[in-house]
Scaffold this motif. Sequence first.
Motif: not given
Length: 350
Positions: A151-169
């Motif tokens: 998974a992609i990480q940013l400052f220790g936060f992992e983009f693993v949930t649909d919600q987090s990846f929704f915001y990222l993309i």
Amino acid sequence: MNKKSLKLIYNNSLVGPSIFFALLFCIPLVGSNYTLAILTMIGFYALVCIGLTMLTGYAGQISLGHAAFYGIGAYTSAYMTATLGLSPWLAILVGAFISALVALLIGIPTFKLKGYYLALATLGFGIIVYTAFKELTSITGGSNGFFGIPAIQLFGFEFVTDQSFFYLIWLFVFIALIFSRNIIHSRIGRGLRSIEGSEIAADAVGVNLMKYKLQIFVISAIFTSISGSLLAHYVSFINPTLFTANTSIYLLIMVIIGGVNNIWGAIVGSATYVLLGELLKHFVPVFFPNIGGEFEIVFFGLLLVLTLIYMPNGLVPQFMKIAGKFQKKERPAPIAFTIDTQATGGEVND
């Protein structure tokens, strides 16, 4: 929606995109995981189609090989993170650089061609890259696919949930949209539109055809590569079937359905494709249980033909026309009367 609101959305102001993405980013507060997954996939395709819209709609160049750049980004990120243990962010940058370099090398001989020959050349390029994905088993895993993409990480936060990846993309889509709109309304954009209108006329007034074509081809390849890299980290597994010639055709269908002459058409076309695809998966097996698995390409092929016949400019102009019908009719301005004071002796009578 009134006329002023439409102008805010479609002109070069940041107000329209800001309003749209502000509303979009509120969806995770009320949407289900299924809704977020659908919107995330729309985001992946929208990022690709934004670059492809600039290439096809504004530069007038057809590409049937963008699935290759999609795969280059995905496999670069997969190999550099899962095999070499490097940062996903570094892998995304390297994938974008490789795609840009490949686009430049392929574009120099390819863009000397025109029309159908250009489309066939890019199609051949996509098939070559797809074959490489299948045969380079030591790097790509071949037909078995590539597993274990982190998974992609940013400052220790992992983009693993649909919600987090929704915001990222969709953050990447927002950046790409603003960047593309700035290009379209710049000197480069005017050059691109002149090429799309008539290459002979553009060349006659001093427009460097090859330079502009290569620039926009490289930019579209970078957008596509970034989307492919993000997809790899989102699904954590990729195989060559994701990057076939059919994928390139579907991407072009999205652009045409949305509207090649408007950058918002990339988002509208991507949403239309994903939503219709989901409806087909749910309802076609119910009403046609014995139908084969190729019904999607048949359906979207027919949809493409109908769009080209009845809506050659895509859905976005139709949406603008419908929205314009609901705008309030403006009252006519009062008639201004002027009084000749000399004729009345300087007096105004009641």
